[in-house]
Enzyme design. Sequence first.
Site, PDB file in Angstrom:
ATOM      1  CG  ASN A   1      -2.048   0.796   0.754  1.00  9.92           C
ATOM      2  OD1 ASN A   1      -2.428   1.310   0.235  1.00  9.92           O
ATOM      3  ND2 ASN A   1      -2.140   2.125   2.642  1.00  9.92           N
TER       4      ASN A   1
ATOM      5  CG  HIS B   1      -0.861   6.407   4.349  1.00 13.72           C
ATOM      6  ND1 HIS B   1      -2.338   6.575   4.511  1.00 13.72           N
ATOM      7  CD2 HIS B   1      -0.641   7.376   5.612  1.00 13.72           C
ATOM      8  CE1 HIS B   1      -2.942   6.956   5.876  1.00 13.72           C
ATOM      9  NE2 HIS B   1      -1.960   7.649   5.973  1.00 13.72           N
TER      10      HIS B   1
ATOM     11  CB  SER C   1       4.926   5.651   4.319  1.00 14.19           C
ATOM     12  OG  SER C   1       4.447   6.486   5.010  1.00 14.19           O
TER      13      SER C   1
ATOM     14  CG  ASP D   1      -3.344   3.191   6.810  1.00 16.09           C
ATOM     15  OD1 ASP D   1      -3.728   2.009   5.319  1.00 16.09           O
ATOM     16  OD2 ASP D   1      -4.276   4.033   6.872  1.00 16.09           O
TER      17      ASP D   1
HETATM   18  C1  GAR Z   1      -2.313   9.122  -3.152  1.00 16.49           C
HETATM   19  O1  GAR Z   1      -2.224  10.334  -2.626  1.00 16.49           O
HETATM   20  C2  GAR Z   1      -2.176   7.459  -1.733  1.00 16.49           C
HETATM   21  O2  GAR Z   1      -1.465   7.671  -1.228  1.00 16.49           O
HETATM   22  C3  GAR Z   1      -4.093   7.970  -1.155  1.00 16.49           C
HETATM   23  O3  GAR Z   1      -4.605   8.108  -2.354  1.00 16.49           O
HETATM   24  C4  GAR Z   1      -3.677   9.081  -3.531  1.00 16.49           C
HETATM   25  C5  GAR Z   1      -4.604   8.665  -4.931  1.00 16.49           C
HETATM   26  O4  GAR Z   1      -4.287   9.056  -6.093  1.00 16.49           O
HETATM   27  N1  GAR Z   1      -4.208   7.097  -1.009  1.00 16.49           N
HETATM   28  C6  GAR Z   1      -4.937   6.495   0.554  1.00 16.49           C
HETATM   29  O5  GAR Z   1      -4.908   7.592   1.136  1.00 16.49           O
HETATM   30  C7  GAR Z   1      -4.330   5.516   1.400  1.00 16.49           C
HETATM   31  N2  GAR Z   1      -4.632   4.827   2.212  1.00 16.49           N
HETATM   32  P1  GAR Z   1      -4.393   8.563  -7.679  1.00 16.49           P
HETATM   33  O6  GAR Z   1      -5.774   7.736  -7.673  1.00 16.49           O
HETATM   34  O7  GAR Z   1      -3.975   9.505  -8.052  1.00 16.49           O
HETATM   35  O8  GAR Z   1      -3.266   7.150  -7.568  1.00 16.49           O
END
Ligand code: GAR
Length: 219
Positions: free
Chosen positions: A109, A111, A138, A147
């Site tokens: 994942n 995060h 991370s 997480d």
């Molecule tokens: C990313 O910034 C990722 O870190 C976050 O969602 C975004 C997705 O962006 N993930 C979380 O918050 C997971 N808990 P994307 O759809 O443009 O790749």
Amino acid sequence: MKTLSLVVLISGSGSNLQAIIDAIESKQLNAQISAVISNRPDAYGLTRARQHDIPAISLDHKHYQNRELFDQQLQLEIESFKPDIIVLAGYMRILTTAFINAFSPTILNIHPSLLPKYQGLNTHQRALDNNDSEHGVSIHVVTPELDSGPVIVQGKFSIEKEDNSESLQQKAHKLEHQMYPLVLNWLSKQRLKLNSDMPLFDEKPVLTPLLFEATVDAG
Ligand code: GAR
């Protein structure tokens, strides 16, 4: 060298998915995306997948009575592709323990915080509200507790006076788009091993997260 087989789970825009696709197409990453699965039918990431001839599967969680039934179907879909790694790239649904145990330790994942800080949602705003001077991203192995699995690598940036939640999101994305392909590249080259719950990097246990910076060898 074996091509790393990936299934990517998304819920939204899929810019991280795009970064992985780009790394594969430019031959910086020896991997293949067997499928992209979204729990949201309208996720733009599904369009990105189709544009690159990658099977794009919409599995709408609203059509399932509960989380367990949804995750059972998700597990079946994923198993049909026999991936080496399941990549959570903006997948915004909590996974059941049964699902995680079925694939552990091969679920990764990304995060948007310096874990263990700010597990869960709204990480950028929480860093601002806390007057943090630095923030980051991370990549970790997924374990049943949200997480909380072992962190492999972190990327950091400073929070400036003029920053807001959107600008932090942009800074985070910039790092994320480099970090996910890099970590997958380490896996494809077997520099990173996820056997058991303790990742190994160059055969050494990753006891504290690697820092994504010039100090980390990008090869
Ligand atoms: C990313 O910034 C990722 O870190 C976050 O969602 C975004 C997705 O962006 N993930 C979380 O918050 C997971 N808990 P994307 O759809 O443009 O790749």
